[in-house]
Design a protein around this motif. Structure first.
Motif, PDB file in Angstrom:
ATOM      1  N   TRP A  77       9.584   1.449  -1.666  1.00  0.00           N
ATOM      2  CA  TRP A  77       8.600   2.417  -2.417  1.00  0.00           C
ATOM      3  C   TRP A  77       9.453   3.706  -1.416  1.00  0.00           C
ATOM      4  CZ3 TRP A  77       2.799   2.915  -1.712  1.00  0.00           C
ATOM      5  CH2 TRP A  77       1.872   4.212  -2.544  1.00  0.00           C
ATOM      6  N   TRP A 124      -7.575 -11.161  -3.181  1.00  0.00           N
ATOM      7  CA  TRP A 124      -6.903 -11.017  -1.841  1.00  0.00           C
ATOM      8  C   TRP A 124      -7.891 -12.092  -1.345  1.00  0.00           C
ATOM      9  CZ3 TRP A 124      -4.864  -7.250   0.656  1.00  0.00           C
ATOM     10  CH2 TRP A 124      -4.632  -6.025  -0.817  1.00  0.00           C
ATOM     11  N   ARG A 130       2.082  -0.609   2.930  1.00  0.00           N
ATOM     12  CA  ARG A 130       2.607  -0.214   2.535  1.00  0.00           C
ATOM     13  C   ARG A 130       2.887   1.155   3.560  1.00  0.00           C
ATOM     14  NH1 ARG A 130      -3.683  -0.473   0.314  1.00  0.00           N
ATOM     15  NH2 ARG A 130      -3.897  -2.058   1.326  1.00  0.00           N
ATOM     16  N   VAL A 171      -4.739 -10.337   3.476  1.00  0.00           N
ATOM     17  CA  VAL A 171      -3.640  -9.575   2.154  1.00  0.00           C
ATOM     18  C   VAL A 171      -3.741 -10.520   0.953  1.00  0.00           C
ATOM     19  CG1 VAL A 171      -1.990 -10.565   4.007  1.00  0.00           C
ATOM     20  CG2 VAL A 171      -2.984 -12.362   3.854  1.00  0.00           C
ATOM     21  N   ALA A 201       3.602 -10.552   5.047  1.00  0.00           N
ATOM     22  CA  ALA A 201       3.086  -9.606   5.075  1.00  0.00           C
ATOM     23  C   ALA A 201       4.265  -8.213   4.940  1.00  0.00           C
ATOM     24  CB  ALA A 201       2.490  -9.374   5.875  1.00  0.00           C
ATOM     25  N   VAL A 202       3.668  -7.558   3.858  1.00  0.00           N
ATOM     26  CA  VAL A 202       4.491  -6.044   3.657  1.00  0.00           C
ATOM     27  C   VAL A 202       3.895  -4.877   3.680  1.00  0.00           C
ATOM     28  CG1 VAL A 202       4.052  -6.438   1.409  1.00  0.00           C
ATOM     29  CG2 VAL A 202       6.105  -4.990   1.923  1.00  0.00           C
ATOM     30  N   SER A 238       0.388   7.386  -2.597  1.00  0.00           N
ATOM     31  CA  SER A 238      -0.855   6.179  -3.789  1.00  0.00           C
ATOM     32  C   SER A 238      -0.619   7.218  -4.220  1.00  0.00           C
ATOM     33  CB  SER A 238      -1.376   5.985  -3.095  1.00  0.00           C
ATOM     34  OG  SER A 238      -2.078   4.947  -3.994  1.00  0.00           O
ATOM     35  N   CYS A 257       1.026  -8.163   0.303  1.00  0.00           N
ATOM     36  CA  CYS A 257       0.667  -6.921   0.842  1.00  0.00           C
ATOM     37  C   CYS A 257      -0.749  -6.722   2.034  1.00  0.00           C
ATOM     38  CB  CYS A 257       0.015  -6.677  -0.707  1.00  0.00           C
ATOM     39  SG  CYS A 257      -1.089  -4.439  -0.454  1.00  0.00           S
ATOM     40  N   ALA A 313      -1.402  -2.083  -4.483  1.00  0.00           N
ATOM     41  CA  ALA A 313      -0.946  -3.354  -3.310  1.00  0.00           C
ATOM     42  C   ALA A 313      -0.502  -4.121  -3.896  1.00  0.00           C
ATOM     43  CB  ALA A 313      -2.267  -3.657  -3.169  1.00  0.00           C
ATOM     44  N   ASP A 368       8.829  -5.161  -3.176  1.00  0.00           N
ATOM     45  CA  ASP A 368       8.780  -6.082  -1.823  1.00  0.00           C
ATOM     46  C   ASP A 368      10.158  -7.831  -2.890  1.00  0.00           C
ATOM     47  OD1 ASP A 368       9.484  -5.591   0.735  1.00  0.00           O
ATOM     48  OD2 ASP A 368       9.766  -7.478   0.369  1.00  0.00           O
ATOM     49  N   VAL A 397       3.523  -3.181  -4.607  1.00  0.00           N
ATOM     50  CA  VAL A 397       3.773  -3.431  -3.234  1.00  0.00           C
ATOM     51  C   VAL A 397       5.361  -5.253  -3.258  1.00  0.00           C
ATOM     52  CG1 VAL A 397       3.730  -1.174  -2.127  1.00  0.00           C
ATOM     53  CG2 VAL A 397       2.709  -3.573  -1.074  1.00  0.00           C
ATOM     54  N   GLU A 398       3.900  -5.791  -3.484  1.00  0.00           N
ATOM     55  CA  GLU A 398       4.502  -7.274  -3.800  1.00  0.00           C
ATOM     56  C   GLU A 398       5.421  -7.616  -4.776  1.00  0.00           C
ATOM     57  OE1 GLU A 398       0.254  -8.958  -2.089  1.00  0.00           O
ATOM     58  OE2 GLU A 398       0.479  -9.517  -3.986  1.00  0.00           O
TER      59      GLU A 398
END
Length: 437
Positions: free
Chosen positions: A226, A284, A391, A160, A388-389, A401, A318, A213, A220, A216-217
């Motif tokens: 997306w 990460w 993609r 994540v 976590a979310v 993408s 992510c 990646a 959100d 998207v964090e």
């Protein structure tokens, strides 16, 4: 006594001998067949799996070695592929398209599941595992293995995105870790003014999957989205998306992030943060042991938390990570499932994590005393995993993408205005998906 023709007597003797010879021949033939059948039945079944080269040694020395010791009738043929995950995906894809894939076990990045499942390359696993057995894994990791409500992938290791920060500097300044995007900017500027750091925040801005990646964090965190996988609704041209882009652009404009951040990948940002020049890093879990290694300028000075967010929203991490499915073309699905059960078991994962340092997919291992003694940040990491979310889990993920990468990179580097870029990205994505808002 009746007279017996010598010729008839000879013919009978020959027939008897032939019968005996045939019988002996058949007995020998049966013995050979039986021997070969026994030999074949005792020969180990070999399961093949493709994996990135850097991951091969930890697998061979840990999971595979232990599995084969406990299962002498099954062997794992680990095929070492390229380091780049996109090239690994291409190799899997090519083998399946050709129709003679040599792989039984399919080691998948979380974003590959929809594509592989939609193409019919994977066996559904729902009837092999119960809800109770799935409940031991992180819910988002399990969700990442589903496509259209069917399960195709069991998580082996999670991954994540998270926010690293200089805990020592924040405490010295009498501040608290940031909760919002505004907090992050203010703390960064405060530490910069005190000459504690050169830069406040570094992130991955280059045009590649890492950009998506990271984004998207932030997206959100502003309450945006997306692509909705259920309706195929596209949210790239909504106000929340433009606010997310504006935040990232502001970090550069206000000098919190370096001008070259739009060309950075993970290692560029990690090295800069580890040098002690940066207050905050989005990265990460792999960066933790490197930053905490002996001789690191920031050893013992950092902490982690979920990504910051807009007021009234929640932070998002992510989801990455890897899991295993079974190729539909495999001739040994039962043995393949046995291997998956072992690789994802508590015992095997605990050994694997202690030796290789990967992030577990089983929730209880984040707080396992033996693991926490070696990796004390894992309880905090579980908090990140819980935020976590995914993609967008759609079959056309790779194409969507690519669209987002191109237009987002152009917007962040100032080549196109954010409004024009996201309108174009949204329209192109809708055409690809055949969707209409």
């Amino acid at each position: 006594m009746l007279y017996q023709n010598p010729i008839n007597k000879l013919q009978k003797l020959i027939q008897k001998q032939n019968f005996l010879s045939v019988g002996i021949f058949l007995a020998i033939l049966f013995g050979i067949i039986l021997f070969n059948w026994v030999a074949l039945s005792q020969r180990p079944v070999t399961l093949s799996m493709l994996i990135t080269a850097p991951d091969a040694q930890p697998w061979k020395q840990g999971l595979i070695r232990d599995f084969e010791a406990e299962n002498p009738g099954i062997r794992i043929n680990l095929v070492e592929g390229p380091n780049a995950t996109n090239l690994l995906e291409d190799l899997y894809t090519s083998s399946f398209i050709l129709g003679e894939s040599p792989y039984d076990l399919v080691n998948m990045d979380v974003i590959w599941t929809p594509k592989f499942a939609a193409a019919g390359w994977l066996l559904p696993l729902d009837d092999r595992i119960s809800k109770q057995e799935l409940a031991v894994f992180s819910p988002k990791d399990v969700e990442g293995g589903r496509y259209q409500n069917k399960l195709y992938r069991i998580p082996v290791r999670s991954d994540v995105g998270m926010l690293y920060y200089r805990e020592d500097l924040i405490k010295e300044a009498g501040l608290k870790p940031p909760e919002t995007f505004e907090d992050l900017m203010q703390i960064s500027q405060t530490l910069q003014k005190k000459d504690k750091v050169n830069w406040g925040y570094v992130w991955q801005g280059r045009q590649y999957e890492g950009l998506v990646a990271m984004f998207v964090e932030v997206l959100d965190g502003f309450g945006g989205f997306w692509v909705n996988p259920d309706t195929l609704e596209v949210g790239l041209d909504r106000p929340e998306t433009l606010r997310a882009i504006e935040f990232l652009r502001s970090t550069i404009r206000e000098g919190v992030s370096p001008p070259g951040v739009t060309t950075y990948q993970e290692e560029d940002t990690r090295r800069l943060f580890q040098s002690g020049q940066v207050a905050f890093l989005r990265s990460w879990p792999y960066a933790w042991p490197l930053a905490q290694a002996k001789g690191s300028p920031i050893q013992g000075k950092i902490a982690i938390k979920p990504m910051v967010h807009a007021p009234g929203k929640t932070g998002a991490a992510c989801l990455g990570g890897w899991g295993i499915g079974i190729a539909k073309s495999s001739k040994h699905p039962e043995e393949a499932w046995k291997a998956i059960q072992y690789f994802t078991s508590e015992k095997a994962q605990r050994r694997f994590i202690l030796s290789a340092g990967y992030v577990p997919s089983r929730r209880d291992l984040f707080t396992n005393p033996e693991i926490v003694a070696k990796y004390p940040h894992y309880p905090q990491l579980l908090e990140v995993v819980d935020n976590a979310v995914l993609r967008s889990p759609i079959a056309q993920y790779a194409q969507t993408s690519d669209i987002l990468q191109r237009y987002l990179s152009a917007a962040l580097s100032g080549r196109i205005s954010p409004e024009r870029a996201m309108q174009a990205a949204a329209n192109e994505t809708r055409r690809l998906l055949g969707a209409r808002d």
